[in-house]
Enzyme design. Structure first.
Site, short mmCIF file in Angstrom:
data_model
loop_
_atom_site.label_atom_id
_atom_site.label_comp_id
_atom_site.label_asym_id
_atom_site.label_seq_id
_atom_site.Cartn_x
_atom_site.Cartn_y
_atom_site.Cartn_z
N GLU A 162 5.92 11.03 -7.25
CA GLU A 162 5.18 10.43 -6.14
C GLU A 162 4.89 11.52 -5.14
O GLU A 162 5.77 12.32 -4.78
CB GLU A 162 6.01 9.32 -5.50
CG GLU A 162 5.34 8.68 -4.30
CD GLU A 162 6.20 7.57 -3.70
OE1 GLU A 162 6.88 6.87 -4.45
OE2 GLU A 162 6.19 7.43 -2.46
N GLU A 167 2.04 9.54 5.69
CA GLU A 167 2.61 8.27 6.07
C GLU A 167 2.90 8.31 7.56
O GLU A 167 3.29 9.35 8.10
CB GLU A 167 3.94 8.01 5.36
CG GLU A 167 3.82 7.79 3.89
CD GLU A 167 5.17 7.39 3.31
OE1 GLU A 167 5.39 6.18 3.12
OE2 GLU A 167 5.98 8.28 3.09
#
Length: 288
Positions: A162, A167
């Site tokens: 990932e 974010e």
């Protein structure tokens, strides 16, 4: 960074993974890399009539909730939570509503939002991956731009890898995070760093550009062209470096969860993640 299995529309994969909170570690700033790239591998400038959906040849829409992160939203299909604004933007909207009696892991869902990915339609291996967006604000609001290994359905998470490009959790309005997850360094053990705007400026105040430059055995993250961390196999403590293979792209806006916490009385809804573009230029190598 987080894991989040969902029910996907029109996908051969049975599940997905989510991002988990960044374990911010010491980053190594570097000069901005100059990747050697081929023609753009993926371009979406979100041109189209106001109220229309995304291009189905490029994106698919995931639906469902996410118990793994204890998020509060139900991701919907259609254009209620993800639509073009007619001015060259994709707008992903998180709402406090439940028009169709959606059920979440905690009972009747309190929120709706949207999550889009390019799985089965486009995956990149190396190059420059970039978005320009204006993120939302507020306690419990969690936007993300990230990637998962295209072999997720075969090897599972975290073996798929990932790659979290951006974010933000609402209680940190001036800070974004970039992280990698893989076998032996997943979840709270993800390896990453953060970037904070100067002078108390909030990312929600304006558009910003978030990108990675990705080559064999090297990934560098930047915000508005400022490179703030670089990762190589030397950073994963003898574990497998799982980033020399194709990854697909994900855009989503979560509400609540273990990392950001739940919305509170200070949180104003609806909130919008406004995406100007997503561009991927692919290449076999980048300058080191």
């Amino acid at each position: 960074m987080r894991r989040r299995p969902l029910v996907w529309l029109a996908t051969a994969l049975c599940c997905s993974a989510v991002l988990a909170p960044t374990a911010a570690q010491a980053a190594r700033p570097s000069a901005a890399p100059s990747p050697t790239v081929a023609a753009a591998g993926f371009t979406d400038d979100f041109d189209g009539p106001a109220g229309s959906g995304v291009d189905g040849s490029k994106w698919q829409t995931e639906t469902g909730d996410n118990v793994d992160n204890h998020e509060g939203q139900y991701y919907t299909a259609g254009t209620n939570n993800a639509a073009l604004d007619g001015q060259g933007h994709l707008v992903i909207t998180a709402r406090k509503e439940n028009p169709d009696n959606y059920q979440c892991w905690y009972g009747t869902c309190d929120y709706t939002s949207a999550r889009l990915n390019t799985a089965g339609k486009y995956a990149a291996q190396y190059g420059h991956v970039e978005t320009r967006m204006k993120i939302p604000r507020g306690q419990g609001i969690w936007p993300a731009f990230w990637m998962l290994g295209d072999d997720l359905g075969q090897v599972g998470w975290p073996n798929s890898g990932e790659l979290d490009i951006m974010e933000n959790v609402g209680f940190e309005p001036s800070t974004v995070h970039g992280t990698i997850h893989g076998p032996g360094y997943s979840g709270a053990g993800g390896i990453g760093a953060s970037y904070t705007l100067p002078g108390g400026e909030a990312f929600a105040d304006d558009f910003h550009t978030f990108a990675i430059d990705w080559s064999p055995d090297r990934i560098a993250w930047s915000v508005d062209g400022n490179v703030y961390q670089e990762r190589t196999p030397a950073d994963v403590n003898g574990n497998d470096w799982v980033f020399n293979k194709p990854f697909y792209v994900i855009l989503n806006l979560a509400v609540g969860g273990d990392w950001p916490g739940n919305p509170d009385g200070s949180t104003s809804l609806p909130q919008e993640l406004v995406v100007d573009y997503v561009h991927v230029s692919t290449g076999d190598s980048a300058a080191r």
